[in-house]
Design an enzyme around this catalytic site. Structure first.
Site, mmCIF file in Angstrom:
data_model
loop_
_atom_site.group_PDB
_atom_site.id
_atom_site.type_symbol
_atom_site.label_atom_id
_atom_site.label_comp_id
_atom_site.label_asym_id
_atom_site.label_seq_id
_atom_site.Cartn_x
_atom_site.Cartn_y
_atom_site.Cartn_z
ATOM 1 N N GLY A 32 -3.958 -42.027 24.678
ATOM 2 C CA GLY A 32 -2.886 -42.378 23.750
ATOM 3 C C GLY A 32 -1.555 -42.440 24.472
ATOM 4 C CB CYS A 33 1.882 -41.993 23.219
ATOM 5 S SG CYS A 33 3.574 -41.992 23.824
#
Length: 198
Positions: A32-33
């Protein structure tokens, strides 16, 4: 998060040499981020530093804007420099599976797209085997099948400087407040590894 992709930043990423300093080791994870991932892994005892960047794609030295178009094949990835005398690769794999949901394809929390996919990029066949064992170990811990991509680390591109230490430098930014910090707090409660603040 698409809103994050609207941040200005015209400089390109830079290629990082994958050979670690003497007596150190590197690991590369996408979950993810990278603002969240960097924040989490930097707090683990035995980790020297974490670099936010891009891996797994076909475009050389991509910009953040290019990666956000989901056409480069890259995933937001963190390159972790660590001391193998204090922290093992297996322990980092445990942290990886504890710090995100590896069962959501091309999505992590509010972020969606292949650049937010779950992936482990290995450097050696030994690491590949440890990943295989970790997948067997962690599969029963999740209700849904693990969809983490496992691939060789062919190149890593350091993201633009404004992404480095983003959570530390921008603690009041809304994404950090609403996504990164809660995710880190959950990790602290579930991870059995020693953290630097402990």
């Amino acid at each position: 998060l698409l809103l994050a992709c609207n941040l200005s930043g015209q400089q390109k990423s830079t290629t990082v040499k994958l050979d670690p300093p003497k007596a150190k080791a590197v690991a590369a994870f996408a979950e993810g981020c990278f603002w969240c991932s960097e924040h989490i892994f930097e707090e683990i005892a035995g980790v020297d530093s974490v670099v936010s960047g891009y891996a797994g794609g076909h475009v050389k030295n991509p910009t953040y804007e290019q990666v956000c178009t989901e056409t480069t094949g890259h995933a937001e990835t963190v390159l972790i420099y660590y001391d193998p005398q204090q922290l093992t690769y297996e322990q980092l794999l445990d942290a990886f599976f504890t710090s995100h949901d590896p069962t959501t394809k091309d999505r992590q929390g509010p972020d969606s797209g292949s650049s937010y996919r779950s992936a482990i990029f290995y450097k050696t066949e030994q690491e590949k085997e440890m990943i295989r064992k970790a997948l067997m170990k962690w599969t029963p811990a999740f209700k849904n099948p693990i969809v983490t991509e496992v691939a060789p680390l062919k190149a890593f591109y350091r993201a633009e400087e404004y992404h480095q230490d983003y959570a530390k430098e921008n603690p009041n930014q809304s994404y950090i407040q609403n996504v990164s910090i809660p995710r880190f707090q959950t990790f602290k409660q579930t991870c059995k590894l020693k953290l630097k603040e402990q």
